[in-house]
Design a protein around this motif. Structure first.
Motif, PDB file in Angstrom:
ATOM      1  N   ALA A  53       0.856  -1.184   0.000  1.00  0.00           N
ATOM      2  CA  ALA A  53       0.000   0.000   0.000  1.00  0.00           C
ATOM      3  C   ALA A  53       0.895   1.237   0.000  1.00  0.00           C
ATOM      4  O   ALA A  53       2.067   1.159   0.403  1.00  0.00           O
ATOM      5  CB  ALA A  53      -0.890  -0.019   1.242  1.00  0.00           C
ATOM      6  N   PRO A  54       0.384   2.385  -0.430  1.00  0.00           N
ATOM      7  CA  PRO A  54       1.230   3.585  -0.518  1.00  0.00           C
ATOM      8  C   PRO A  54       1.934   3.961   0.784  1.00  0.00           C
ATOM      9  O   PRO A  54       3.110   4.324   0.768  1.00  0.00           O
ATOM     10  CB  PRO A  54       0.249   4.683  -0.946  1.00  0.00           C
ATOM     11  CG  PRO A  54      -0.820   3.947  -1.688  1.00  0.00           C
ATOM     12  CD  PRO A  54      -0.943   2.615  -0.987  1.00  0.00           C
ATOM     13  N   ASP A  55       1.244   3.860   1.918  1.00  0.00           N
ATOM     14  CA  ASP A  55       1.903   4.221   3.181  1.00  0.00           C
ATOM     15  C   ASP A  55       2.981   3.202   3.560  1.00  0.00           C
ATOM     16  O   ASP A  55       4.034   3.563   4.086  1.00  0.00           O
ATOM     17  CB  ASP A  55       0.898   4.398   4.316  1.00  0.00           C
ATOM     18  CG  ASP A  55       0.085   3.140   4.598  1.00  0.00           C
ATOM     19  OD1 ASP A  55      -0.173   2.378   3.645  1.00  0.00           O
ATOM     20  OD2 ASP A  55      -0.306   2.935   5.761  1.00  0.00           O
ATOM     21  N   GLN A  56       2.754   1.921   3.251  1.00  0.00           N
ATOM     22  CA  GLN A  56       3.772   0.900   3.503  1.00  0.00           C
ATOM     23  C   GLN A  56       4.982   1.126   2.595  1.00  0.00           C
ATOM     24  O   GLN A  56       6.126   1.016   3.033  1.00  0.00           O
ATOM     25  CB  GLN A  56       3.201  -0.500   3.254  1.00  0.00           C
ATOM     26  CG  GLN A  56       2.146  -0.922   4.236  1.00  0.00           C
ATOM     27  CD  GLN A  56       1.485  -2.215   3.812  1.00  0.00           C
ATOM     28  OE1 GLN A  56       1.262  -2.464   2.633  1.00  0.00           O
ATOM     29  NE2 GLN A  56       1.170  -3.055   4.791  1.00  0.00           N
ATOM     30  N   ASP A  57       4.700   1.436   1.334  1.00  0.00           N
ATOM     31  CA  ASP A  57       5.786   1.693   0.379  1.00  0.00           C
ATOM     32  C   ASP A  57       6.628   2.881   0.825  1.00  0.00           C
ATOM     33  O   ASP A  57       7.851   2.852   0.736  1.00  0.00           O
ATOM     34  CB  ASP A  57       5.206   1.942  -1.015  1.00  0.00           C
ATOM     35  CG  ASP A  57       6.277   2.165  -2.051  1.00  0.00           C
ATOM     36  OD1 ASP A  57       7.182   1.313  -2.173  1.00  0.00           O
ATOM     37  OD2 ASP A  57       6.223   3.213  -2.737  1.00  0.00           O
ATOM     38  N   ARG A  58       5.988   3.903   1.336  1.00  0.00           N
ATOM     39  CA  ARG A  58       6.708   5.083   1.825  1.00  0.00           C
ATOM     40  C   ARG A  58       7.597   4.719   3.013  1.00  0.00           C
ATOM     41  O   ARG A  58       8.756   5.137   3.089  1.00  0.00           O
ATOM     42  CB  ARG A  58       5.707   6.168   2.223  1.00  0.00           C
ATOM     43  CG  ARG A  58       6.311   7.521   2.466  1.00  0.00           C
ATOM     44  CD  ARG A  58       5.272   8.630   2.681  1.00  0.00           C
ATOM     45  NE  ARG A  58       4.055   8.476   1.885  1.00  0.00           N
ATOM     46  CZ  ARG A  58       2.861   8.069   2.366  1.00  0.00           C
ATOM     47  NH1 ARG A  58       2.711   7.766   3.635  1.00  0.00           N
ATOM     48  NH2 ARG A  58       1.811   7.964   1.576  1.00  0.00           N
ATOM     49  N   THR A  59       7.079   3.903   3.919  1.00  0.00           N
ATOM     50  CA  THR A  59       7.863   3.465   5.078  1.00  0.00           C
ATOM     51  C   THR A  59       9.078   2.666   4.639  1.00  0.00           C
ATOM     52  O   THR A  59      10.192   2.892   5.127  1.00  0.00           O
ATOM     53  CB  THR A  59       6.988   2.626   6.036  1.00  0.00           C
ATOM     54  OG1 THR A  59       5.895   3.428   6.484  1.00  0.00           O
ATOM     55  CG2 THR A  59       7.783   2.143   7.228  1.00  0.00           C
ATOM     56  N   VAL A  60       8.882   1.747   3.700  1.00  0.00           N
ATOM     57  CA  VAL A  60      10.001   0.947   3.198  1.00  0.00           C
ATOM     58  C   VAL A  60      11.003   1.852   2.488  1.00  0.00           C
ATOM     59  O   VAL A  60      12.216   1.735   2.682  1.00  0.00           O
ATOM     60  CB  VAL A  60       9.511  -0.186   2.273  1.00  0.00           C
ATOM     61  CG1 VAL A  60      10.668  -0.853   1.553  1.00  0.00           C
ATOM     62  CG2 VAL A  60       8.721  -1.207   3.074  1.00  0.00           C
ATOM     63  N   ALA A  85       9.651  -5.816   9.259  1.00  0.00           N
ATOM     64  CA  ALA A  85       9.167  -7.184   9.459  1.00  0.00           C
ATOM     65  C   ALA A  85       7.644  -7.213   9.503  1.00  0.00           C
ATOM     66  O   ALA A  85       7.016  -8.112   8.911  1.00  0.00           O
ATOM     67  CB  ALA A  85       9.748  -7.767  10.746  1.00  0.00           C
ATOM     68  N   GLN A  86       7.054  -6.239  10.163  1.00  0.00           N
ATOM     69  CA  GLN A  86       5.605  -6.178  10.267  1.00  0.00           C
ATOM     70  C   GLN A  86       4.969  -5.936   8.893  1.00  0.00           C
ATOM     71  O   GLN A  86       3.989  -6.583   8.538  1.00  0.00           O
ATOM     72  CB  GLN A  86       5.196  -5.079  11.244  1.00  0.00           C
ATOM     73  CG  GLN A  86       3.704  -5.007  11.475  1.00  0.00           C
ATOM     74  CD  GLN A  86       3.340  -3.930  12.479  1.00  0.00           C
ATOM     75  OE1 GLN A  86       4.094  -2.997  12.694  1.00  0.00           O
ATOM     76  NE2 GLN A  86       2.165  -4.060  13.078  1.00  0.00           N
ATOM     77  N   ILE A  87       5.537  -5.035   8.130  1.00  0.00           N
ATOM     78  CA  ILE A  87       5.016  -4.761   6.785  1.00  0.00           C
ATOM     79  C   ILE A  87       5.119  -6.008   5.916  1.00  0.00           C
ATOM     80  O   ILE A  87       4.171  -6.374   5.214  1.00  0.00           O
ATOM     81  CB  ILE A  87       5.758  -3.569   6.141  1.00  0.00           C
ATOM     82  CG1 ILE A  87       5.351  -2.265   6.841  1.00  0.00           C
ATOM     83  CG2 ILE A  87       5.490  -3.499   4.642  1.00  0.00           C
ATOM     84  CD1 ILE A  87       6.202  -1.073   6.454  1.00  0.00           C
ATOM     85  N   ALA A  88       6.263  -6.659   5.952  1.00  0.00           N
ATOM     86  CA  ALA A  88       6.451  -7.871   5.146  1.00  0.00           C
ATOM     87  C   ALA A  88       5.445  -8.956   5.549  1.00  0.00           C
ATOM     88  O   ALA A  88       4.916  -9.661   4.692  1.00  0.00           O
ATOM     89  CB  ALA A  88       7.884  -8.376   5.291  1.00  0.00           C
ATOM     90  N   PRO A  97       9.699 -13.923   2.281  1.00  0.00           N
ATOM     91  CA  PRO A  97      11.170 -13.865   2.176  1.00  0.00           C
ATOM     92  C   PRO A  97      11.771 -12.626   2.856  1.00  0.00           C
ATOM     93  O   PRO A  97      12.806 -12.710   3.510  1.00  0.00           O
ATOM     94  CB  PRO A  97      11.434 -13.852   0.669  1.00  0.00           C
ATOM     95  CG  PRO A  97      10.223 -14.491   0.064  1.00  0.00           C
ATOM     96  CD  PRO A  97       9.082 -14.082   0.952  1.00  0.00           C
ATOM     97  N   ALA A  98      11.099 -11.493   2.738  1.00  0.00           N
ATOM     98  CA  ALA A  98      11.608 -10.275   3.381  1.00  0.00           C
ATOM     99  C   ALA A  98      11.499 -10.380   4.901  1.00  0.00           C
ATOM    100  O   ALA A  98      12.417  -9.978   5.623  1.00  0.00           O
ATOM    101  CB  ALA A  98      10.858  -9.040   2.873  1.00  0.00           C
ATOM    102  N   ALA A  99      10.398 -10.938   5.391  1.00  0.00           N
ATOM    103  CA  ALA A  99      10.236 -11.111   6.837  1.00  0.00           C
ATOM    104  C   ALA A  99      11.307 -12.045   7.387  1.00  0.00           C
ATOM    105  O   ALA A  99      11.890 -11.792   8.452  1.00  0.00           O
ATOM    106  CB  ALA A  99       8.845 -11.639   7.150  1.00  0.00           C
ATOM    107  N   GLU A 100      11.587 -13.122   6.654  1.00  0.00           N
ATOM    108  CA  GLU A 100      12.632 -14.050   7.077  1.00  0.00           C
ATOM    109  C   GLU A 100      14.021 -13.396   7.030  1.00  0.00           C
ATOM    110  O   GLU A 100      14.859 -13.641   7.892  1.00  0.00           O
ATOM    111  CB  GLU A 100      12.597 -15.309   6.210  1.00  0.00           C
ATOM    112  CG  GLU A 100      11.370 -16.160   6.475  1.00  0.00           C
ATOM    113  CD  GLU A 100      11.217 -17.316   5.492  1.00  0.00           C
ATOM    114  OE1 GLU A 100      11.978 -17.391   4.496  1.00  0.00           O
ATOM    115  OE2 GLU A 100      10.307 -18.146   5.727  1.00  0.00           O
TER     116      GLU A 100
END
Length: 110
Positions: A53-60, A85-88, A97-100
């Motif tokens: 989502a746009p807000d998640q993308d901005r955080t990343v 980790a939470q976003i992933a 894979p990103a969370a791991e």
């Protein structure tokens, strides 16, 4: 000109001792593991961004420059890693894979 010395790089003089290492540019195995883990996580997060989502993308996007292969800096940025980790985790299987990768990085940090 005889008797002059021209040095164009680091110089190490050792007198005696055993198994001396003058200059180690390679770093330790731990440093290489950390560098690899940070690189893997960064690549996985870049691949994940189109699924966010746009807000998640901005955080990343804001977090990517914070991911440096420096143990002390990463330990101070624990909340950033937790957010990643939470976003992933929230995007399901595609984020696994990103969370791991975050988990492996945290394990290296101790």
């Amino acid at each position: 000109m005889s008797g002059e010395s021209n040095y164009y790089g680091p110089v190490v003089n050792m007198n005696g001792g055993r198994q001396n290492i003058g200059i180690n540019y390679a770093g330790t195995a731990q440093d290489m593991e950390l560098r690899t883990a940070v690189g893997d996580l960064t690549d996985l997060l870049r691949d994940l961004r189109p699924h966010l989502a746009p807000d998640q993308d901005r955080t990343v996007g804001d977090a990517l420059p914070e991911l440096v292969p420096d143990r002390d800096a990463l330990r101070e940025r624990g909340i950033v890693l937790a957010s990643l980790a939470q976003i992933a985790a929230t995007v399901g299987e595609v984020g696994r894979p990103a969370a791991e990768a975050v988990g492996r990085l945290l394990a290296l940090l101790g």
